[in-house]
Design an enzyme around this catalytic site. Sequence first.
Site, PDB file in Angstrom:
ATOM      1  N   ASN A  48       0.823  -1.215   0.000  1.00 21.71           N
ATOM      2  CA  ASN A  48       0.000   0.000   0.000  1.00 21.71           C
ATOM      3  C   ASN A  48       0.858   1.266   0.000  1.00 21.71           C
ATOM      4  OD1 ASN A  48      -2.418  -1.505   0.168  1.00 21.71           O
ATOM      5  ND2 ASN A  48      -2.074  -1.767   2.368  1.00 21.71           N
ATOM      6  N   HIS A 134     -13.972  -1.479   6.148  1.00 19.30           N
ATOM      7  CA  HIS A 134     -12.833  -2.158   6.767  1.00 19.30           C
ATOM      8  C   HIS A 134     -13.177  -2.724   8.147  1.00 19.30           C
ATOM      9  CE1 HIS A 134      -8.690  -2.415   8.455  1.00 19.30           C
ATOM     10  NE2 HIS A 134      -8.341  -2.591   7.203  1.00 19.30           N
ATOM     11  N   GLU A 178     -15.843   4.435   3.330  1.00 17.35           N
ATOM     12  CA  GLU A 178     -14.453   4.645   2.923  1.00 17.35           C
ATOM     13  C   GLU A 178     -14.442   5.503   1.673  1.00 17.35           C
ATOM     14  OE1 GLU A 178     -12.260   0.928   2.665  1.00 17.35           O
ATOM     15  OE2 GLU A 178     -13.241   0.193   4.465  1.00 17.35           O
ATOM     16  N   SER A 182     -10.844  -0.562   0.294  1.00 14.53           N
ATOM     17  CA  SER A 182      -9.510  -1.158   0.376  1.00 14.53           C
ATOM     18  C   SER A 182      -9.353  -2.416  -0.458  1.00 14.53           C
ATOM     19  CB  SER A 182      -9.150  -1.456   1.828  1.00 14.53           C
ATOM     20  OG  SER A 182     -10.047  -2.391   2.392  1.00 14.53           O
ATOM     21  N   ASP A 207     -13.246   7.064   5.891  1.00 16.14           N
ATOM     22  CA  ASP A 207     -11.927   6.465   6.099  1.00 16.14           C
ATOM     23  C   ASP A 207     -11.173   6.635   4.780  1.00 16.14           C
ATOM     24  OD1 ASP A 207      -9.790   4.654   6.039  1.00 16.14           O
ATOM     25  OD2 ASP A 207     -10.782   3.271   7.425  1.00 16.14           O
ATOM     26  N   HIS A 210      -6.930   4.731   1.773  1.00 14.70           N
ATOM     27  CA  HIS A 210      -6.384   4.472   0.432  1.00 14.70           C
ATOM     28  C   HIS A 210      -6.587   5.629  -0.533  1.00 14.70           C
ATOM     29  CE1 HIS A 210      -5.469   0.288   1.338  1.00 14.70           C
ATOM     30  NE2 HIS A 210      -6.552   0.329   2.088  1.00 14.70           N
ATOM     31  N   LYS A 231      -0.041   4.266   4.467  1.00 12.65           N
ATOM     32  CA  LYS A 231      -0.188   3.885   3.064  1.00 12.65           C
ATOM     33  C   LYS A 231       0.582   4.861   2.177  1.00 12.65           C
ATOM     34  CE  LYS A 231      -3.483   0.757   4.529  1.00 12.65           C
ATOM     35  NZ  LYS A 231      -4.715   0.545   5.237  1.00 12.65           N
TER      36      LYS A 231
END
Length: 391
Positions: A48, A134, A178, A182, A207, A210, A231
């Site tokens: 990541n 997640h 998110e 992810s 979140d 990423h 990440k």
Amino acid sequence: MFSLDRFARDKLARLDAEALRRSPVASDRAGFPHVVQGGRRLLSFSCNDYLGMSVRREVIEAAVRATQRYGAGAGASRLVTGNSALHDALEDRLASAKGTEAACVFGSGYLANIGVLGVFAGPEDLVLVDDLAHACLMAGAQLSRAAVLRFRHNDAAHAADLLGRRRAHHRHALLVTETVFSMDGDRAPLPRLAALASEHDAWLMTDDAHGFATVPDDGSAVALRMGTLSKALGSYGGYCCASRPAIDLLKTRARSLVYTTGLPPAPLAAALAALDLIDADPDLAELPLRKARLFTDRLGIAEAASPIVPLVIGQADATLAASAQLREAGFLVTAIRPPTVPPGTARLRVAFCALHTDEDVIRLADAIGRAPWWTRGEATAQRDTACPAFS
Ligand SMILES: *Cc1c(COP(=O)(O)O)cnc(C)c1O
């Protein structure tokens, strides 16, 4: 042997039988994007570290200097003596990067999520979480002891329906998603979720683990903007950006901040150095998505929305076999299996970074295009509809 050991042995045997056992593999990432595992040098599409920051000379040197200047550890909770000047500097940088009044740095993204949800949700409240969120968002929601409901993945209409029926029964409501998912690489419909949150007086939390420094940020209408340093920033630690009062409340009440030791100086300084490098080179953050799109274009599948491209195979054992085949060709593409992803959707998760050359990406795409599991279209019936077609 304790009965505990028999329990562990039997459970491991069951996981083995289902191809669901996992264990850490020693990996030498010093030469990233190459990773050495078991003496083999592989080109990694599983890290990541989207911008290669974990191995950038400037980042490493900043961590070394911070350790020499401030020591190896924080010494105590941030609320005691573990709050270094680096914590404050990093929080200022994160808040200005996100355009919020303030930020709070946590020991990890996992700790940030369980801490934030526990402060803003309690037994009288409602937490609505995207179905594919997640594990640590789910854990935080459950630990908060609020009523937890999952809405169908990226389905704002379903979230609206649940809010419409349940919101009035609760004091506060949180809507949690998110920015970039992810394991799926797709992006949340943030404008629609933000409108929904405002309509129902729910608090939107995202979140951005990423998404930060990999896709354009459209989180300005989001009350709680969590992310990680581990990440694209190549370091370690988590954070939440929000208004000044929200952050001040976190700093006095988040249990995963108060009752744990502050981050050591090295990862804080590394994250600051990575932010400097990203600011100094605006083109860098565009590379991972560009590589992902080269890959999806080469394979003729739906255009990547982020640096993460899932190739859903279905069964765990078939996915392990596909990963092993790519390893033989020199590529590290780890198999992702339940419970990280829903049963029947085991997949190869391909993650692109700024350090991959176009030639690397084309070689991987062509290796996959030639693979028997790809052309045979194994387990297509279990494929998630959002995921690429196996011809
Ligand atoms: C990695 C990740 C986390 C956890 O972050 P860490 O800093 O590794 O603990 C949280 N949320 C999502 C979506 C993640 O992918």
